[in-house]
Each structure stands twice: as C-alpha cells, then as structure tokens.
Design a protein around this motif. Structure first.
Motif, PDB file in Angstrom:
ATOM      1  N   LEU A  58      -4.267  -2.701  13.895  1.00 32.60           N
ATOM      2  CA  LEU A  58      -3.394  -3.517  14.754  1.00 32.60           C
ATOM      3  C   LEU A  58      -3.229  -4.912  14.154  1.00 32.60           C
ATOM      4  CD1 LEU A  58      -4.962  -2.526  18.197  1.00 32.60           C
ATOM      5  CD2 LEU A  58      -2.874  -1.614  17.164  1.00 32.60           C
ATOM      6  N   LEU A  59      -2.169  -5.591  14.564  1.00 36.52           N
ATOM      7  CA  LEU A  59      -1.937  -6.956  14.093  1.00 36.52           C
ATOM      8  C   LEU A  59      -2.804  -7.891  14.932  1.00 36.52           C
ATOM      9  CD1 LEU A  59       1.942  -6.584  14.043  1.00 36.52           C
ATOM     10  CD2 LEU A  59       0.452  -6.598  12.028  1.00 36.52           C
TER      11      LEU A  59
ATOM     12  N   GLU B 273       2.524  -6.700  22.467  1.00 37.18           N
ATOM     13  CA  GLU B 273       3.334  -7.075  21.299  1.00 37.18           C
ATOM     14  C   GLU B 273       3.137  -6.081  20.157  1.00 37.18           C
ATOM     15  OE1 GLU B 273       3.292 -11.905  22.044  1.00 37.18           O
ATOM     16  OE2 GLU B 273       1.581 -10.955  21.085  1.00 37.18           O
ATOM     17  N   ASN B 274       1.891  -5.635  19.950  1.00 36.63           N
ATOM     18  CA  ASN B 274       1.632  -4.652  18.900  1.00 36.63           C
ATOM     19  C   ASN B 274       2.472  -3.397  19.102  1.00 36.63           C
ATOM     20  OD1 ASN B 274      -0.489  -4.802  16.615  1.00 36.63           O
ATOM     21  ND2 ASN B 274      -1.411  -6.027  18.245  1.00 36.63           N
TER      22      ASN B 274
ATOM     23  N   TYR C  13      -5.875  -9.381  23.150  1.00 39.84           N
ATOM     24  CA  TYR C  13      -5.733  -9.291  21.697  1.00 39.84           C
ATOM     25  C   TYR C  13      -6.717  -8.249  21.173  1.00 39.84           C
ATOM     26  CZ  TYR C  13      -2.645 -13.246  21.873  1.00 39.84           C
ATOM     27  OH  TYR C  13      -1.564 -14.037  22.151  1.00 39.84           O
ATOM     28  N   PRO C  14      -6.441  -7.679  19.985  1.00 40.01           N
ATOM     29  CA  PRO C  14      -7.343  -6.653  19.448  1.00 40.01           C
ATOM     30  C   PRO C  14      -8.819  -7.052  19.463  1.00 40.01           C
ATOM     31  CG  PRO C  14      -5.349  -6.710  18.147  1.00 40.01           C
ATOM     32  CD  PRO C  14      -5.233  -7.829  19.146  1.00 40.01           C
TER      33      PRO C  14
ATOM     34  N   LYS D 290      -8.663  -0.038  21.452  1.00 39.98           N
ATOM     35  CA  LYS D 290      -7.782  -0.309  20.295  1.00 39.98           C
ATOM     36  C   LYS D 290      -7.101   0.972  19.832  1.00 39.98           C
ATOM     37  CE  LYS D 290     -10.873  -2.915  17.988  1.00 39.98           C
ATOM     38  NZ  LYS D 290     -11.445  -3.922  17.058  1.00 39.98           N
TER      39      LYS D 290
ATOM     40  N   SER E 163      -3.160   1.972  19.464  1.00 37.90           N
ATOM     41  CA  SER E 163      -2.591   2.625  18.275  1.00 37.90           C
ATOM     42  C   SER E 163      -1.785   3.863  18.650  1.00 37.90           C
ATOM     43  CB  SER E 163      -3.704   3.053  17.307  1.00 37.90           C
ATOM     44  OG  SER E 163      -4.376   1.927  16.819  1.00 37.90           O
TER      45      SER E 163
ATOM     46  N   ARG F  57       1.423   2.745  20.204  1.00 42.81           N
ATOM     47  CA  ARG F  57       2.332   2.263  19.161  1.00 42.81           C
ATOM     48  C   ARG F  57       2.955   3.436  18.402  1.00 42.81           C
ATOM     49  NH1 ARG F  57      -0.236  -1.286  14.410  1.00 42.81           N
ATOM     50  NH2 ARG F  57      -1.226   0.721  14.054  1.00 42.81           N
TER      51      ARG F  57
END
Length: 234
Positions: A103-104, A111-112, A147-148, A156, A160, A163
C-alpha cells in the motif's frame, strides 16, 4: 454455439511461455509452459521457492514480458511492445494482491483504494463512492481514514483486496496473500478472497499453504519451470 462457448471459457491462454533471467548464467525460470485458465474457477499455484510461481503471475499480470511464447486473453494475443495499452488493460481487467500489502504509506485506506479506480480512468466522485462500498464489503468501514501504519496485517490485506476489486477485474492474481499473516487472519483473508469468485472471473493465487491450495478448484504444482500436475475438481 457450444464450441464457441468453450473457447470463450478459456479466458487466459499461455502457449510455450518461456522466461529466462540473464544473470551470471541464463536461468530459465519458465520452460515452454502451456496452460488454459477458465472463468469461474479459483486456481492455486504451489511449488518450492524458485519454481516460477511469482514469475508466472508477473507475466499474466503483464508487468513482466516473456522471453518467448504468447499470452492470449479471450483469444487476443498480447503485444508486449504496447506497454501503455497493456497498462490500461491491466488497470481495467486485472486485480493484484501481493504478500506484503504494497500500500502507499502516505495515503489512507480509502485513498489507496480509490486511486486504483482513477488509474482505470474513472472520475473522482464515482471512484470514492465505489471505494467506500468495497471497503465495506471487506469489513473495513470503520478504518477507511486510517493509514497503513495504523492498520494490522490482516486489515492491510483487506485494503489490498479492496484495491484489487475496485475495477471489477476479470482476473485476480494473489502472490502468497496470506504469507505474512497468522492462522486466524490467513483463514479470514482466504475465505474473503474465495468469496470474490464469480462466473466471469478467474482467481489465481500462489501459496505454500496446502490447506488453502486444496480448497481451490484446480491445484497446479509448479516444478522446474513448468506446471507438472493438476488436480482439477470439475
């Protein structure tokens, strides 16, 4: 016609696929591999490290290109010189889940996920709505602004998966998706992944976990750069 339907069913067709890495000596990782993947099935790839599982996934994802041989999607051969066209094809048709979540780090969960939808050419509003919906499906509604670094390993991996799903891909590729998780999280992530199968989707995952591999429709054993045995449950 019946015949045409059968051909359509083979969505991914690998012919004489060879991949050689030119290091100190030419290392052939894949050797004239032939296989057809059908819609509506989940495939597991097993084999020792270095048997070519990750290499095969990176070729099917069009991230890497074969040394020789061809890849066809729905009877159309991929031209590896057209990288922009292939990048767009990947964004719209292929969802990828890695062992490490990839992930970013500077973007939150929402957002990811929605950035992957923008990459496929969708507008921001619909991308955001879709991302929220898909994060809800994977059970992360309450974590979308995290956030990650604030998420657990299992969370996480759920991001993924979200996403990978946002563009409704025909193909989901997962490379050791439960490799860095404990037993409970591994089982949850695997069952979540399995639930994403539908009649117009193929899921291929590489794993060292025979328990999960045996729950797939087709267990493919990779040995020495080829698919040696297949255990297919019709």
């Amino acid at each position: 016609t019946q015949l045409n339907h059968l051909n359509m069913n083979n969505f991914i067709e690998l012919s004489n696929l060879t991949k050689t890495f030119i290091a100190k000596k030419n290392v052939k990782v894949l050797k004239k591999l032939n296989f057809k993947f059908k819609f509506g099935k989940i495939y597991s790839l097993m084999g020792p490290s270095g048997s070519g599982k990750s290499t095969l996934l990176s070729l099917v994802s069009l991230i890497d290109r074969p040394s020789s041989g061809s890849i066809r999607f729905q009877n159309k051969q991929i031209d590896f010189s057209k990288s922009e066209k292939n990048d767009l094809f990947r964004a719209n048709n292929i969802g990828i889940i890695y062992q490490q979540d990839n992930l970013l780090p500077d973007f939150n969960a929402l957002e990811n996920v929605y950035l992957a939808s923008l990459a496929a050419g969708n507008d921001k509003k619909s991308a955001l709505n879709k991302a929220k919906y898909i994060l809800k499906i994977v059970g992360l509604s309450r974590r979308i602004e995290h956030y990650p670094s604030e998420l657990s390993g299992g969370e996480k991996q759920r991001v993924s998966i979200a996403r990978a799903l946002i563009n409704e891909p025909k193909i989901i590729l997962a490379d050791e998706p439960t490799g860095s998780l404990d037993k409970k999280n591994s089982e949850e992530i695997f069952s979540l992944l399995k639930k994403q199968l539908n009649p117009e989707r193929i899921i291929i995952f590489a794993t060292h976990n025979r328990f999960f591999a045996n729950k797939s429709d087709c267990l493919l054993e990779m040995v020495d750069g080829n698919i040696k045995s297949t255990n297919v449950r019709v």
